[in-house]
Scaffold this active site. Structure first.
Site, PDB file in Angstrom:
ATOM      1  N   THR A  52      28.866  -7.730 -12.813  1.00  0.00           N
ATOM      2  CA  THR A  52      29.452  -8.642 -13.794  1.00  0.00           C
ATOM      3  C   THR A  52      30.848  -8.192 -14.190  1.00  0.00           C
ATOM      4  OG1 THR A  52      27.222  -9.088 -14.598  1.00  0.00           O
ATOM      5  CG2 THR A  52      29.033  -9.774 -16.006  1.00  0.00           C
ATOM      6  N   TYR A 140      21.219   1.643  -8.361  1.00  0.00           N
ATOM      7  CA  TYR A 140      21.382   0.198  -8.537  1.00  0.00           C
ATOM      8  C   TYR A 140      20.841  -0.481  -7.284  1.00  0.00           C
ATOM      9  CZ  TYR A 140      23.910  -4.128  -9.859  1.00  0.00           C
ATOM     10  OH  TYR A 140      24.264  -5.420 -10.213  1.00  0.00           O
ATOM     11  N   LYS A 168      18.515   0.543 -12.026  1.00  0.00           N
ATOM     12  CA  LYS A 168      18.792  -0.836 -12.426  1.00  0.00           C
ATOM     13  C   LYS A 168      18.171  -1.717 -11.351  1.00  0.00           C
ATOM     14  CE  LYS A 168      22.168  -4.389 -13.479  1.00  0.00           C
ATOM     15  NZ  LYS A 168      23.592  -4.821 -13.517  1.00  0.00           N
TER      16      LYS A 168
END
Length: 297
Positions: A52, A140, A168
């Protein structure tokens, strides 16, 4: 109440956008104002330079400057996790050391993309990066973007590294996530907002949320309700946020695009996205604002 591994960076984290000026430059003042707002609204941690945060289109110097500016703005009120992933192990290790020097509290390290390394190489990459600094590391796992999964068995093997503390989770494999949660002390953070409550309910650590750019307090309230034993309230809060989650995360537009479009209508620092991304069209922006207003009514 479900027992869970203590959350190393707090429970409610925002995958923060990276504000730019209208000319496309890094907006450090805007980043500080947005970070201060998010923390005041309940975020316990901020993840910078992730998906993001448009990390593929920010320079190494911009990433370090962003960490320094946000760390200065929030002080000890929130944990700062710096995205340092790349498809080059040596470069990722350099970014890890730079983030540590800039004041980050932890690192988010994505699976190397494009090269499609096999699992032994994936594991070697993460161990090398974790050895490169003294900061704790979140793996991630987002195969939809990288092309390579961190397989659950690989995560189980990596769990013995003293600085690899969590994941994550954007793998869309709730069975695999439960398998690792049940066998390790790794902190699992939902990286897909539709899974925030579901993962938390089976022992996840919390969320790293794109949608929290817009509604941080509401998303934290879901976790707070669950922790208080109010499972009906947690369920209601998650379901109430679902229309906005769908528009921001499953409308065919990247979360960076939708988050910046919505924040712009709210008067919060955002600015344009960087190419190759394009801004949201007016119809999409109006839809996002309408869903936000409906949730806030």
């Amino acid at each position: 109440m479900t027992s869970r591994t203590p959350a190393p960076f707090g429970r409610a984290l925002c995958a923060m956008i990276t504000p730019f000026t209208e000319a496309g430059a890094l907006d450090l003042d805007g980043a500080q104002r947005l970070a201060d707002h998010l923390v005041a609204e309940g975020c316990e941690g901020l993840v910078l330079s992730g998906t993001t945060g448009e990390s593929p289109t920010t320079s190494d110097a911009e990433k370090s400057a962003l960490v320094r500016a946000v760390a200065d703005a929030v002080g000890d009120r929130a944990r700062i996790v710096a995205g340092v992933g790349s498809n080059d192990t040596r470069h990722t290790a350099e970014l890890a050391r730079a983030a540590e020097k800039a004041g980050a509290h932890g690192l988010l390290v994505v699976t190397p993309y494009y090269s499609k390394p096999p699992q032994d190489a994936v594991a070697a990459h993460f161990r090398t990066v974790a050895d490169a600094s003294g900061l704790p590391v979140l793996l991630y796992d987002i195969p939809g973007r990288t092309g390579t999964r961190i397989e659950p068995d690989t995560i189980l093997r990596l769990a013995d590294h003293p600085r690899i503390v969590g994941v994550k989770d954007c793998a869309y494999d709730i069975l695999g996530s439960q398998k690792v949660i049940s066998r390790t002390e790794l902190a699992y953070y939902a990286g897909c907002d539709e899974y925030n409550l579901a993962l938390y309910a089976v022992g996840g650590a919390g969320h790293i949320s794109t949608v929290a750019n817009a509604i941080p307090r509401r998303l934290r309230a879901v976790l707070d309700a669950f922790d208080a034993g109010d499972t009906a309230g947690a369920r209601g809060g998650q379901l109430a946020a679902t229309p906005l989650i769908e528009l921001m995360m499953a409308s065919g537009l990247p979360g960076a695009v939708t988050a910046k479009a919505l924040l712009g209508t709210l008067g919060l620092p955002s600015g344009p996205v960087r190419a190759p991304l394009l801004p949201a069209a007016r119809e999409a922006t109006d839809g996002l604002r309408a869903a936000y207003e409906a949730l806030s009514a």
